[in-house]
Scaffold this active site. Structure first.
Site, mmCIF file in Angstrom:
data_model
loop_
_atom_site.group_PDB
_atom_site.id
_atom_site.type_symbol
_atom_site.label_atom_id
_atom_site.label_comp_id
_atom_site.label_asym_id
_atom_site.label_seq_id
_atom_site.Cartn_x
_atom_site.Cartn_y
_atom_site.Cartn_z
ATOM 1 N N GLU A 39 0.746 -1.201 0.042
ATOM 2 C CA GLU A 39 0.055 0.012 -0.032
ATOM 3 C C GLU A 39 0.677 1.255 -0.117
ATOM 4 O O GLU A 39 0.547 2.182 0.570
ATOM 5 C CB GLU A 39 -1.105 0.118 1.034
ATOM 6 N N HIS B 244 -2.673 -1.588 10.124
ATOM 7 C CA HIS B 244 -2.096 -3.004 10.104
ATOM 8 C C HIS B 244 -0.738 -3.114 11.140
ATOM 9 O O HIS B 244 -0.219 -1.904 11.392
ATOM 10 C CB HIS B 244 -1.718 -3.575 8.714
#
Lengths: 409, 409
Positions: A45, A277
């Site tokens: 990402e 995360h």
């Protein structure tokens, strides 16, 4: 010889994620600090090329080798940083990656792929695979409409790693990244069953070593105390969907430690966290004195495992359902065209004598109808047939592996 | 042990090509003939699934194993028939394959790829790669606008074969198909130079064995006496663009005969020819007494050859030029949107007082403008950025191989 590996989904989604610049800065500080000594870092990402270049620039005194996997419209978001030279790269873009009309999910526009960097460490060739599979939006919608795509991505991942990590060009295979699969999910079990990869968290030797700010349950996403996660019904305590998996050619690699880390940024008055995360960290020990294993020729690519064969059959079933649903969707889009054209040519009043506001409204309505019609036509003539061919291709490959001679066209 | 191989571009383009059904029937008759004894047959341009299924059903008594590579909208057109079991398949779809607006060329809608079938022949694993690269329309247009795409396809082909033909899972590597490259083209030189493949036609031992109806020039396309080829200024006497290339792990494979064949269909009263291409036939002899070579691990994936490095640098420049031209294309499309929107909202008159014919004309004009606007918007927002990322990816991969750390993002 020791090897330290880190994987992190940095949530670099501009305009939607919070505090990207500060979080990236915190990550850079962490990577530059002297106690930290990773050999290989895989990030996911990192959607913005500028973010990648910024990170690369700031850590290049330590991590002088890096590669960014370009793809699709936005990019794959995947990159690898390494202390050791990258001697080769390769990648495989997934054929199926969501739907363009699901703009709020956005996966379609990312060119998701599995990227490979071959890294030379003290004479050992290490294949590092970094990937980010399609997200499972089960926390937003009850039904997993991307399951078929994710199973196919898992299978293409398997084919890619299988084909590119042969024994004579690879000493150690490491797959890291955000798989968006829990260990009980079909895709993950296929990956482990066919590729015979080890899960570093499950096979770590020192099970008592973990990050005290996180706990020892191994969960890497949707944690209850992460401020960037919007709480939802099915959350539970979080999920373990980020992994470091490995396999050594000569069976001479042990995982000493493996745990999620990089939760709260230390010494930050505002309660900054690195991402939504957690990172996964693993410490490996490579026994350089282990003898070279004799390579047996694989005369036939059987799956000896009965369990894995059963999993593969379920996967075929999932893909078949997706193909069926696809046919229904085409009818749905055809209906959509009909309705949109109807709306386009009605409610227009008399264009010359409408009021100013009404004219604006009509123009907007017509433009939206036209866009909608174009998209539906694209789906029926192009999007859905291409998706269907990709699904059938993966299904045929699965059938071949199962030695079932029934292919779909 | 002997191996007989055939490759043919069958020109199965329905509605454009002539006599498809008759030509396919002639091909089937040839393959079933008791004198021909091919082990592996690879076909290109089998665009219709029904044609493939028909071929498969007619040939299954002799070639009981086959695989058809599904892809994209129209399909890849590539399939493989084999007497021996196919124990594994894999494929790589080319990221770049022409432009959708070149409908008359049509390549963009095919999912061109390089397909691999691992075939088990008497205990040996043979990797058979079948592919069909982007056509070079130089006989229609003077400038080769697809050169950048074809170079990238060649490079992706190289990466794919390199990654999937490792020594412990492959005894023989055979690349066949319609490469749309002459042996002087840059893409072909890269393929030969990096993969170290042998050209069957050049390396054949019996140079005097050839098909008397064809001659010994080795040319496979655009022959002067082929009735399906429209004569054009650059035709010369034809081109050699279909190949069988090979490499053996233990250097125990010799090419005994290799020549183009299948020109005129014998005993045909109408002067039927098999296709607008010729087939390429190769007869190989494998020395089974040679022992397995020891493989050393690849410490570094260098190209030792200075000549190949130069070719690679030239390829980088071509890709760079394609990226430049791409940026100009986006401006062109932006202009197009502007003009089309202008036309859309003019010349509409008073819709309710037109004659019947003028209303129809106006509606058609508006629909065409809308289609044109959607396509232009798609190019600017999706098509060109994706193309750019793919080109940059390939260029970065080439730079890694050249050890030049200058990547474009």
């Amino acid at each position: 010889m020791k090897l330290r590996v880190l994987s992190l989904n940095i949530w670099g989604v501009h305009f939607m994620a919070k505090l990207i610049d500060k979080r990236i800065q915190a990550l850079i500080n962490h990577l530059n600090s002297p106690e930290v000594d990773y050999d290989i870092i895989g990030l996911q990402e990192v959607w913005s090329k500028r973010d990648y270049l910024h990170i690369q620039n700031r850590i290049k005194s330590i991590y002088s080798h890096s590669y960014y996997f370009l793809s699709g419209v936005i990019g794959s978001g995947c990159c690898i940083f390494s202390k050791h030279p990258i001697i080769g790269v390769y990648e495989h873009r997934y054929s199926l990656n969501g739907f363009p009309h699901k703009i709020q999910h956005g996966d379609y526009f990312a060119g998701k792929l599995i990227g490979l960097c071959k890294i030379l460490i003290n004479g050992h060739v290490v294949n590092v695979y970094n990937t980010h599979l399609h997200a499972n939006y089960h926390h937003v919608i009850p039904k997993d409409i991307y399951l078929g795509h994710r199973v196919c991505q898992a299978y293409e991942l398997i084919q890619f790693i299988e084909s590119t990590s042969a024994a004579d060009t690879t000493h150690l295979t490491i797959l890291l990244g955000d798989l968006n699969l829990r260990t009980e999910d079909l895709g993950f079990q296929l990956i482990r069953g066919i590729l015979q990869l080890h899960d570093s968290f499950l096979e770590r030797i020192n099970k008592d070593i973990y990050d005290p700010t996180v706990g020892n349950n191994g969960l890497t996403c949707d944690l209850l105390d992460n401020p960037y996660v919007t709480p939802y019904q099915l959350q539970g305590e979080g999920e373990r969907i980020d992994y470091i998996l490995y396999r050594a050619r000569n069976d001479n690699v042990k995982c000493l430690e493996a745990y999620p880390t990089l939760h709260k940024v230390p010494n930050d008055p505002n309660g900054l966290y690195y991402s939504d995360h957690l990172a996964v960290y693993a410490l490996f020990e490579i026994d350089e004195n282990a003898p070279e294993k004799k390579v047996k020729r694989r005369e036939d690519f059987e799956i000896v495992d009965e369990e894995t064969q059963a999993l593969l059959r379920s996967a075929c079933g999932v893909v078949e359902e997706t193909i069926q649903r696809l046919q229904r969707e085409r009818i749905f889009f055809a209906l959509g065209i009909f309705i949109l054209i109807l709306i386009l040519f009605s409610l227009n009043g008399n264009p010359l004598s409408n009021s100013y506001l009404y004219t604006i409204f009509i123009i907007l309505k017509d433009i939206l109808c036209i866009i909608g019609t174009a998209i539906c036509i694209w789906f029926i003539c192009f999007g859905k047939p291409v998706e269907r061919n990709a699904l059938s291709a993966v299904q045929n490959a699965m059938h071949l592996r199962l030695r079932v001679a029934q292919f779909s066209y | 042990m002997q191996l007989r191989i055939l490759t043919l571009n069958i020109w199965g383009v329905h509605y454009i090509a002539k006599f498809i059904n008759r030509r396919i029937a002639a091909l089937i008759e040839h393959l079933k003939h008791s004198d021909t004894n091919y082990d592996i047959v690879a076909l290109q341009e089998v665009w219709s699934k029904r044609d493939y299924i028909y071929l498969r059903d007619q040939l299954k008594t002799i070639y009981s194993h086959s695989y058809y590579f599904l892809s994209g909208l129209v399909g890849s057109g590539c399939c493989i028939f084999s007497k021996y079991p196919i124990i594994g398949t894999y494929e790589h779809r080319y990221s770049l394959n022409g432009f959708p607006h070149k409908i008359q060329h049509g390549d963009w809608f095919c999912g061109k790829l390089i397909g691999l079938c691992k075939i088990l022949v008497n205990g040996y694993i043979v990797n058979v790669y079948n592919t069909h690269l982007h056509a070079n329309y130089h006989h229609v247009i003077p400038e080769d606008i697809y050169l950048g795409h074809r170079i990238c396809q060649a490079y992706e082909l190289i990466q794919f074969i390199e990654s999937t033909s490792a020594a412990d899972t492959t005894d023989f590597t055979i690349l066949l198909g319609d490469l749309n490259l002459t042996s002087g083209d840059l893409g072909f030189k890269l393929i030969e130079g990096i993969l170290q493949l042998n050209d069957a036609f050049y390396k054949r031992i019996n140079k005097n064995v050839f098909d008397p109806t064809v001659g010994n020039s080795g040319r496979t396309c655009d022959l002067l006496d082929n009735p399906y080829v429209k004569p054009h200024p650059y035709q010369g006497e034809g081109e050699r663009i279909d190949y069988i290339l090979y490499r053996a792990r233990n250097d125990n494979m010799k090419c005994i005969e290799a020549y183009p064949t299948l020109h005129k269909v014998p005993n045909s009263s109408n002067g039927l020819h098999y296709s607008d291409h010729l087939a390429v036939y190769g007869l190989f002899e494998i020395d089974e007494t040679i022992s397995r070579k020891q493989t050393k691990p690849l410490d570094n994936m260098e190209i030792a050859d200075e000549k190949t490095r130069n070719n690679l640098r030239m390829a980088c420049i071509i890709v760079e030029e394609s990226i430049q031209r791409l940026q100009r294309d986006r401006i062109f499309f932006g202009l197009g949107v502007f003009i089309l929107v202008f036309i859309l909202f003019s010349f509409n008159g008073n819709l309710f007082s037109h004659g019947y014919l003028l209303t129809i004309a106006t509606v058609l004009k508006d629909i065409l403008c809308l289609i044109g606007i959607s396509i232009s918007v798609w190019f600017i927002v999706l098509g060109k950025p994706v193309e750019r990322n793919s080109l940059s990816s390939i260029r970065n991969a080439m730079n890694i191989r050249l050890r030049v750390p200058h990547f474009i993002h």
